[in-house]
Structures are given as structure tokens and as C-alpha cells.
Design an enzyme around this catalytic site. Structure first.
Site, mmCIF file in Angstrom:
data_model
loop_
_atom_site.group_PDB
_atom_site.id
_atom_site.type_symbol
_atom_site.label_atom_id
_atom_site.label_comp_id
_atom_site.label_asym_id
_atom_site.label_seq_id
_atom_site.Cartn_x
_atom_site.Cartn_y
_atom_site.Cartn_z
ATOM 1 N N ILE A 8 0.650 -1.312 0.101
ATOM 2 C CA ILE A 8 -0.061 0.414 0.013
ATOM 3 C C ILE A 8 0.729 1.176 -0.040
ATOM 4 O O ILE A 8 1.944 1.726 1.225
ATOM 5 C CB ILE A 8 -0.628 -0.003 1.051
ATOM 6 C CG1 ILE A 8 -1.373 -0.865 1.333
ATOM 7 C CG2 ILE A 8 -2.217 1.446 1.300
ATOM 8 C CD1 ILE A 8 -2.125 -1.275 2.830
ATOM 9 N N ASP A 60 9.270 7.912 -1.824
ATOM 10 C CA ASP A 60 8.515 9.025 -3.015
ATOM 11 C C ASP A 60 7.983 8.075 -4.352
ATOM 12 O O ASP A 60 9.519 8.157 -4.348
ATOM 13 C CB ASP A 60 9.351 10.346 -3.085
ATOM 14 C CG ASP A 60 8.423 11.374 -4.648
ATOM 15 O OD1 ASP A 60 7.517 11.021 -4.460
ATOM 16 O OD2 ASP A 60 8.904 12.272 -4.518
ATOM 17 N N ASN A 87 -1.946 4.152 -4.091
ATOM 18 C CA ASN A 87 -2.968 4.831 -3.469
ATOM 19 C C ASN A 87 -2.484 6.339 -3.139
ATOM 20 O O ASN A 87 -3.148 7.278 -2.944
ATOM 21 C CB ASN A 87 -3.836 4.710 -1.846
ATOM 22 C CG ASN A 87 -4.670 5.581 -1.277
ATOM 23 O OD1 ASN A 87 -5.083 6.198 -1.451
ATOM 24 N ND2 ASN A 87 -3.438 6.248 0.089
ATOM 25 N N TYR A 152 -5.475 18.240 -11.799
ATOM 26 C CA TYR A 152 -6.296 16.885 -10.992
ATOM 27 C C TYR A 152 -6.692 16.335 -11.355
ATOM 28 O O TYR A 152 -6.375 14.836 -11.553
ATOM 29 C CB TYR A 152 -6.598 17.610 -9.676
ATOM 30 C CG TYR A 152 -7.316 16.334 -8.346
ATOM 31 C CD1 TYR A 152 -6.157 16.027 -7.687
ATOM 32 C CD2 TYR A 152 -8.304 16.006 -8.330
ATOM 33 C CE1 TYR A 152 -6.689 14.505 -6.806
ATOM 34 C CE2 TYR A 152 -8.731 14.760 -7.731
ATOM 35 C CZ TYR A 152 -7.943 14.168 -6.652
ATOM 36 O OH TYR A 152 -8.883 12.976 -6.163
ATOM 37 N N LYS A 156 -6.242 11.730 -13.076
ATOM 38 C CA LYS A 156 -7.557 11.237 -12.603
ATOM 39 C C LYS A 156 -8.468 10.947 -13.553
ATOM 40 O O LYS A 156 -8.464 8.781 -13.613
ATOM 41 C CB LYS A 156 -8.651 11.525 -11.727
ATOM 42 C CG LYS A 156 -8.137 12.080 -10.160
ATOM 43 C CD LYS A 156 -7.375 11.275 -8.813
ATOM 44 C CE LYS A 156 -6.298 10.853 -7.998
ATOM 45 N NZ LYS A 156 -5.517 10.271 -7.586
ATOM 46 N N VAL A 184 -13.187 12.129 1.065
ATOM 47 C CA VAL A 184 -12.925 11.920 1.992
ATOM 48 C C VAL A 184 -12.435 12.943 3.258
ATOM 49 O O VAL A 184 -11.602 13.262 2.883
ATOM 50 C CB VAL A 184 -12.637 10.841 1.901
ATOM 51 C CG1 VAL A 184 -12.120 9.696 3.241
ATOM 52 C CG2 VAL A 184 -13.753 9.714 0.614
#
Length: 254
Positions: A8, A60, A87, A152, A156, A184
Site C-alpha cells: 500500500i 516518494d 493510493n 488533478y 485521475k 473523504v
């Protein structure tokens, strides 16, 4: 019981941290990655207390070499890789009025190059073992380009394209999941003035893990965003009108 091995990124806070907590139990080996070592170690210690075996990597994800080194190290410790969750991400506004694309370039680098650096090195192992699951964290911005957030949204949209292409390219034994959260609670969303349908981080993590357990191809949440995406043309019109009024007021243009 067979040990489940999970990698992760962005695990020091926010969604990544809480996904780690959801998986942390006996029989799980977590590789947790993030830039901030102190926060990463805190997450790792919590997971160990829950019974998980944990390996940490302070990296990184935009650094292809160090990310690959960490992946190779984790693969050397395990007999198979079950799940990789890309993530790590960055959310910033374009600030077009400043005439400086630096932050926009950084957003693209973290959110696209970082995903590729995280996922692709695992694929030869997954292909060899004949199984595996990769999860890419996109956003509702994978479907709607927000006013002021072009870089952004572009990043995505790219993540969505990667997930679709990889799902078609890889054998069916390797699952590909695109995760598209709305707002979130996290460090990333703290500075956002407009946060419709925002949900708690722990709730988001539970939804994500549930979708991954079911091997879903795409998860968009919370449910309200399905309607927003379906009627995106109307939403776009409202956002554009509001943005142009604000722009005229700020810069006193006609």
C-alpha cells in the site's frame, strides 16, 4: 492459513492509513509506503498491535528507482503478492492566474507516474504466479473535470484510462479495480472550501476493502456521486457559471 501479502502506498495518513487498519490482522503481511517516516511508523505500529506483520518503506513514488528497490525488497521477503494498492496522491488547484505550472506538473507526476511506478514492477511476478489484484485510487474527478482542478482531473482521468487498458491487457486471473472516492476526511481535503457528501476516512476505507474483497472493477462512492456523474453536463454548467462570476469579480474583467 496462507499469509496474504499487500503493498500500500500513501499509508501514513488518510485513506491509505485506514485501509491498512482494515487489513491489519493475523495472517496479513503489509508493506506500507509513504514519504513521512514518522507518521508511517505510527501507522505500522498500530497495524502490528492488531496482529499484522509489517514492513515499511519511506519512499516518494515519483522516484522510480527507490520505488522499484522497495518493491524488489518486499518481493524477496514473500512467496507471492496478492494485492497492490496505488493510493499515494496529491490534490492541488491549478492556480492558473499565477502563470506557473510547477504545482500542476507535480500533481500529474505523483498521481500518474507514481501509480505506474507502484503497479508495473509487480506485474511480472503476478503474471508468473498467475494471479494478483491491483487497485488504482482515482477519484470522482476521473469522471468530472472540476473547475480550477484541471491537472488533478487530468491525472485521475489518466488513472481511469490505465485501469481500463490494464484490465483489457492482463489475463483475467489478475484483477484490476478502479477506486473513485468523492470527498473523504483527510489532510488533502481539509483546505477544500466545497466538500459535498464528505464522509469519514474509516467509512471510506471499509467501502474500499469491501469492494476489493468482491473484486469489483469500479467503485464510485458515496452513492450520491453516481447521480452527479450521470448529470455531469448540468453540473458543469452550474460550476462554470459560478467560476466565471468569481473570476470577473476577482480580476474585474468584462
Amino acid at each position: 492459513m496462507m499469509l496474504m501479502n499487500i503493498f500500500i502506498t500513501g499509508a501514513s495518513s488518510g485513506i491509505g492509513e485506514h485501509i491498512a487498519y482494515e487489513y491489519a490482522k493475523d495472517g496479513i503481511h503489509l508493506a506500507l509506503c509513504a514519504r513521512r517516516k514518522e507518521k508511517l511508523d505510527q501507522t505500522a505500529n498500530e497495524c502490528r498491535q492488531m496482529g499484522a506483520q509489517v514492513t515499511t518503506y519511506s519512499i516518494d513514488v515519483t522516484d522510480q528507482h527507490s520505488t522499484k528497490e522497495s518493491i524488489d525488497d518486499f518481493l524477496s521477503k514473500i512467496n507471492r503478492i496478492d494485492l497492490v494498492i496505488a493510493n499515494a496522491g496529491l490534490g492541488e488547484l491549478d492556480a492558473l492566474h499565477k502563470g506557473n505550472p510547477t504545482i500542476m506538473n507535480k500533481v500529474i507526476n505523483v498521481n500518474v507516474i507514481g501509480v505506474q511506478n507502484t503497479i508495473v514492477p509487480f506485474l511480472p511476478t503476478m503474471l508468473k504466479q498467475g494471479s494478483g489484484h491491483i487497485a488504482l485510487v482515482g477519484s470522482v474527478a476521473s469522471h468530472i473535470a472540476w473547475v480550477g482542478g484541471g491537472a488533478y482531473a487530468a491525472s485521475k482521468f489518466a488513472v481511469k484510462a490505465l485501469s481500463e487498458s490494464w484490465r483489457k491487457t492482463l489475463p483475467e486471473t489478475i484483477d484490476v479495480t478502479l477506486i473513485c472516492p468523492g470527498f473523504v476526511q483527510s489532510e488533502m481535503t481539509q483546505k477544500a472550501e466545497w466538500k459535498p457528501f464528505i464522509i469519514e476516512t474509516s467509512v471510506a476505507a471499509k467501502k474500499i476493502v469491501n469492494a476489493l474483497n468482491k473484486k469489483k472493477k469500479v467503485l464510485i462512492f458515496p452513492w450520491q456521486w453516481h447521480f452527479v456523474i450521470a448529470f455531469k453536463n448540468i453540473v458543469d454548467l452550474v460550476m462554470v457559471n459560478a467560476a466565471r462570476k468569481a473570476y470577473k469579480k476577482r480580476y474585474k474583467t468584462k
